[in-house]
Structure formats: structure tokens, C-alpha cells
Design an enzyme around this catalytic site. Structure first.
Site, short mmCIF file in Angstrom:
data_model
loop_
_atom_site.label_atom_id
_atom_site.label_comp_id
_atom_site.label_asym_id
_atom_site.label_seq_id
_atom_site.Cartn_x
_atom_site.Cartn_y
_atom_site.Cartn_z
N CYS A 168 0.80 -1.22 0.00
CA CYS A 168 0.00 0.00 0.00
C CYS A 168 0.84 1.28 0.00
O CYS A 168 0.30 2.37 -0.18
CB CYS A 168 -0.94 0.01 1.21
SG CYS A 168 -2.09 -1.39 1.24
N HIS A 247 12.10 1.56 6.02
CA HIS A 247 11.94 0.14 5.69
C HIS A 247 12.45 -0.71 6.85
O HIS A 247 13.62 -0.64 7.20
CB HIS A 247 12.72 -0.18 4.42
CG HIS A 247 12.21 -1.40 3.70
ND1 HIS A 247 12.02 -2.61 4.32
CD2 HIS A 247 11.84 -1.60 2.40
CE1 HIS A 247 11.56 -3.50 3.45
NE2 HIS A 247 11.45 -2.90 2.28
N HIS A 334 -2.95 19.83 6.42
CA HIS A 334 -3.86 18.73 6.10
C HIS A 334 -3.10 17.41 6.20
O HIS A 334 -1.93 17.32 5.81
CB HIS A 334 -4.44 18.89 4.69
CG HIS A 334 -5.03 20.24 4.44
ND1 HIS A 334 -6.28 20.60 4.90
CD2 HIS A 334 -4.54 21.32 3.78
CE1 HIS A 334 -6.54 21.85 4.52
NE2 HIS A 334 -5.50 22.30 3.85
N HIS A 338 -3.32 7.01 4.84
CA HIS A 338 -3.68 5.78 4.15
C HIS A 338 -4.88 5.12 4.81
O HIS A 338 -4.93 4.98 6.04
CB HIS A 338 -2.49 4.82 4.16
CG HIS A 338 -2.83 3.42 3.74
ND1 HIS A 338 -3.43 3.15 2.52
CD2 HIS A 338 -2.67 2.23 4.36
CE1 HIS A 338 -3.61 1.84 2.42
NE2 HIS A 338 -3.16 1.27 3.52
N HIS A 367 -14.94 4.81 3.98
CA HIS A 367 -16.37 4.50 3.91
C HIS A 367 -16.85 4.42 2.47
O HIS A 367 -17.62 3.52 2.11
CB HIS A 367 -17.16 5.56 4.68
CG HIS A 367 -18.63 5.30 4.75
ND1 HIS A 367 -19.52 5.80 3.82
CD2 HIS A 367 -19.37 4.58 5.63
CE1 HIS A 367 -20.75 5.41 4.13
NE2 HIS A 367 -20.68 4.67 5.23
N ASN A 371 -10.34 0.32 1.19
CA ASN A 371 -8.88 0.37 1.09
C ASN A 371 -8.50 -0.02 -0.34
O ASN A 371 -8.54 -1.19 -0.71
CB ASN A 371 -8.26 -0.61 2.09
CG ASN A 371 -6.74 -0.62 2.04
OD1 ASN A 371 -6.13 0.03 1.19
ND2 ASN A 371 -6.12 -1.36 2.93
#
Length: 467
Positions: A168, A247, A334, A338, A367, A371
């Protein structure tokens, strides 16, 4: 002019010339987003309660305990009735996907989003200098970038990058690749394409750690057009200020928490381990520790340091109070988070002391679209744009997580007021945020919680799941 004068002139003007060249070269390395297009599948791909019931009923490997688990997961997921699923589950073929299913899923996204993006921007396909495609759980031959090059007839010297297995967080990895390419090539255009292939990866078994992915992941994708042309700065939407990648793959626990694997019956799927929240928190902390000095004002960094030192000094004399929290709002307007799930959004909100207003774009995106893997950040950004929150000079912090385990973040500066152009949110933004984010699963299937004996459990006749 005598020799000493020439020497003096050289010593004065040569450093100035080198300084100017360095500044000028740096200006050519900026990374701007000209436009982006989030994919919105057709309405017949919406995965509502009725359709979800059909998919669950078709899976003969599930029993009462799995039904209860799925009900709890879906009810608490934060996902609504308007998300989109892959075409194969609407045809009842999720257990037997074909190669053509995968190709068709990607072609639908490529032709829709890339076509709209290029048409709106006025950029011809042959002007594209760099192409970066990331689809984590798919690898076809010819590659997906080759599919795009063939369809849009890109130049033969286009620089191509094909990312898989990045999870992702892949879209920010793609942006980082473009950022580095812009340091080499002047006046370039880059096309970044990010999505996920669900057709061959829909899990049809009963392993709870793998079936959970079916509750969270949904179809989507985004195409982005970037440039480093100074002449197009006035047209650009956003300017990249900094990007940090963390990572933790060297840690066994982090490496193993998100894995594509087969269950005991040989059915492939995506395993999500119970250690995922702890792993994600650790990666987030390390990532924020690195990016904070790059994006926050000195006064906030000094305040946090002083408060931390005072607390440490006095901790042995008094009961420990709340941990000091650095205020990211001093440098960020802002937060583009994710949409990994309700728990992910809640966790980041607590860690950064964010308000519901700050978390609203991520919650509403989860919503409405679910995802959508690496592309989810851009749906969140689209919500902010549709709500006209993004004003010139605002700073947007993007944060994403991915298998491996990775946490990537970057800061964008808004270059002009945004919100005039339509996007994937245009036809529904007026109804968000809704009065309630509750989905109807518990109301419709809550009776399953009253069942106690898995050996005698059977769906009532007629089945509550429509055929």
C-alpha cells in the site's frame, strides 16, 4: 585591463556564476503534480450488503465461527455500501480467476483513468518521458507498463519502471523514483500509475488472517501526471517539498506481518498478522522522527525537546504523566492518511493528536471507496479537493504503510486554490460526511451471533442471502 584586474574579476564573478548555476539547476529538479485522476468503476461493481452476502454464501469453506468473525470484521471496518469489487465476484468466479480476468481489470482502469488524465491536461502520450507503474500482487508478460505503452503509443525511449510487491505504500515509492529521475532529466513529464489487482487475489478459503483482506480491500486506482518544467508551475496543483521512506524489512516480525501465501488447503491469499498494529506503530514512529525536522518550524522542535528533557529530569520525583507529543499542525495543514482500516486511522489520530476534522478525509474515503491499496492516498486528497479545503500555500502530509514492512511519508505544498475541477467525489461529496458511518450488516445478519452450535448451524430457509 591589466592581469591583476582580470584575476580579481575572475575571483569575484566565477563563484557567483557557480552559485547561480547551482540554484538554477536545483530549480529544474523540482517535482510538481500537474493533475491526477482517481478511477471510479461502474455502478454495477458496487459491493453492497446484498452482494457481500452472496459472495459469503458461495464460499462453502466457511462455518459458523467464520461467519461470526466476518460479521465483526465488516461491522467494525468503517466501510460503507458504495465500495467497488473486482468483476469476477459479480460473475461468481472468485475461486477460479483467469489471466484474462486480471488483464481486463487492469485495462478497464488504464483506459479510463489515463485517458481522462491526458485529455484533461492536454499532454500527448508521446510527450511522456518517464512511466512508473505499481501493482503489487500481479506480474504479467508482457508487463503492465508495456500494456500502457502499446495502447497509448508512448515513445520508444520512455524510461519505464515496473514495481510489484511494494504494498500500500507503493505510490510514494513511485513518486520518489520520479523525483530522482527529475534530478537527471530537465523539462520532463512523468506518468505514475498505481492500483491493485484483486481478481486473482480474492481469497476463497477459511483462514481468518487471510479472509480479513476480503473485508478491507476494494477496487480502485489513480493516474498522476508530474513534471519538473518551471514554465508549468502556474498550472501545477502541488509541489513536492520532501519525502522520507522507512523500511523495517530487516526485522523478522515486520517482514512477516503482511504476506502473500497459501493456506493449509493450498488456496492463495494475503495474510495479515496480529502483530501488524505494533509493527505499523514502530515504523510510523521511526518515519516521523526523520521527517519532523524537515517539515516543522524550529520553535516547535525546540519546544518538544525542552518539554521532553524536563519530563525526563523530573520523572524520578513524580508520577509519570502523559508523554509529550510533538505538534505536527505547526508545519502541516492537512493530513492525508492511508485508509488501511479504521484501526489504522484511529491509531495515527491518537499518535499525532489529530481532531475529527483532520481525520475526516481518511474516514470518508474508507467508507466510500474502502482500502484501494497504494491509490487510497489520492482518493483522500480528492476528498479534500472536493470539499475545497486545499488553498494556496497549504501543506499536505501524506502517510502510507506497506508490506515489507514500510512506512513512507511526504509533504506537498499547494500551489493554487483547488476544487474547481471535478473528480471521483463530485457526484456524492454533498452527502459526506453522513450522519452515521454504520453499515447495515449487523442489522441484517446480526442473528448469526445468537447461534451457538457450529455442528448444527444452517442458514434458515429461504436463505437470507439472495441467489
Amino acid at each position: 585591463m591589466d592581469v591583476p584586474m582580470l584575476v580579481y574579476a575572475f575571483l569575484i564573478f566565477y563563484p557567483l556564476l557557480m552559485l547561480w548555476r547551482r540554484i538554477d539547476r536545483k530549480r529544474d529538479r523540482e517535482c510538481y503534480i500537474l493533475d491526477y485522476e482517481c478511477h471510479k468503476p461502474t455502478d454495477d461493481r458496487k459491493l453492497d450488503t446484498e452482494c457481500s452476502g452472496q459472495v459469503i454464501m458461495r464460499n462453502k469453506n466457511l462455518g459458523l465461527n467464520e461467519y461470526k468473525f466476518l460479521l465483526r470484521a465488516i461491522v467494525s471496518s468503517g466501510i460503507g455500501e458504495q465500495t467497488y469489487g473486482p468483476g469476477i465476484i459479480f460473475n461468481g468466479q472468485e475461486e477460479n480467476p483467469t489471466l484474462q480476468d486480471l488483464i481486463s481489470e487492469m485495462e478497464e482502469f488504464f483506459h479510463d483513468s489515463i485517458g481522462k488524465l491526458l485529455a484533461r491536461s492536454g499532454i500527448a502520450p508521446k510527450e511522456i518521458d518517464v512511466l512508473v507503474v505499481n501493482v503489487s500482487m500481479q506480474s504479467a508478460v508482457p508487463s503492465l507498463p508495456a500494456m500502457i505503452i502499446n495502447h497509448y503509443k508512448l515513445r520508444e525511449d520512455v524510461k519505464v519502471f515496473n514495481l510489484t510487491g511494494m504494498g500500500c505504500s507503493a505510490s510514494l515509492v513511485s513518486v520518489n523514483i520520479v523525483q530522482n529521475m527529475f534530478k537527471i532529466y530537465k523539462n520532463a513529464y512523468a506518468l505514475v500509475v498505481t492500483s491493485e489487482s484483486l481478481s486473482p487475489n480474492w481469497y476463497a478459503g477459511s483462514d481468518r488472517s487471510m479472509i480479513l483482506a476480503n473485508c478491507l480491500f476494494r477496487s480502485g486506482g489513480c493516474a498522476m501526471l508530474l513534471t519538473n518544467k518551471r514554465a508549468l508551475k502556474h498550472r501545477a496543483m502541488l509541489k513536492l517539498k520532501c519525502l522520507v521512506r522507512t523500511h523495517h524489512g530487516a526485522r523478522d516480525e515486520s517482514y512477516a506481518c503482511c504476506h502473500q501465501r497459501e493456506d493449509d488447503q493450498g488456496r492463495s491469499g494475503f495474510h495479515l498478522d496480529k502483530s501488524l498494529p505494533k509493527v505499523a506503530t514502530r515504523a510510523l514512529v521511526d518515519n516521523l522522527r526523520e521527517i519532523a525536522p524537515k517539515i516543522l518550524p524550529v520553535r516547535e522542535l525546540l519546544r518538544f525537546m525542552v518539554v521532553s528533557l524536563i519530563r525526563k529530569y523530573w520523572s524520578h520525583k513524580s508520577t509519570k504523566g502523559a508523554e509529550p507529543v510533538i505538534n505536527f499542525k505547526t508545519g502541516v495543514d492537512h493530513f492525508c492518511i492511508h485508509t488501511g482500516g479504521k484501526a489504522v486511522i484511529d491509531g495515527i489520530g491518537v499518535s499525532l493528536d489529530l481532531t475529527e476534522h483532520d481525520l475526516e478525509p481518511a474516514r470518508m474515503t474508507l467508507h466510500r471507496f474502502g482500502n484501494t491499496s497504494a491509490s487510497s492516498l489520492w482518493y483522500v486528497l480528492g476528498y479534500m479537493e472536493a470539499k475545497r479545503r486545499l488553498k494556496k500555500g497549504d501543506r499536505v502530509l501524506m502517510m502510507s504503510f506497506g508490506a515489507g514492512f514500510k512506512c513512507n511519508s511526504c509533504l506537498w505544498e499547494v500551489l493554487r486554490d483547488l476544487g474547481d475541477a471535478g473528480n471521483a467525489w463530485t457526484d456524492c461529496i454533498h452527502s459526506y460526511p453522513p450522519n452515521s458511518l454504520a453499515n447495515p450488516f449487523l442489522e441484517k445478519y446480526g442473528w448469526i451471533n445468537n447461534e451457538d452450535d457450529p455442528s448444527t448451524f444452517a442458514f434458515p430457509s429461504p436463505s437470507p442471502f439472495p441467489s
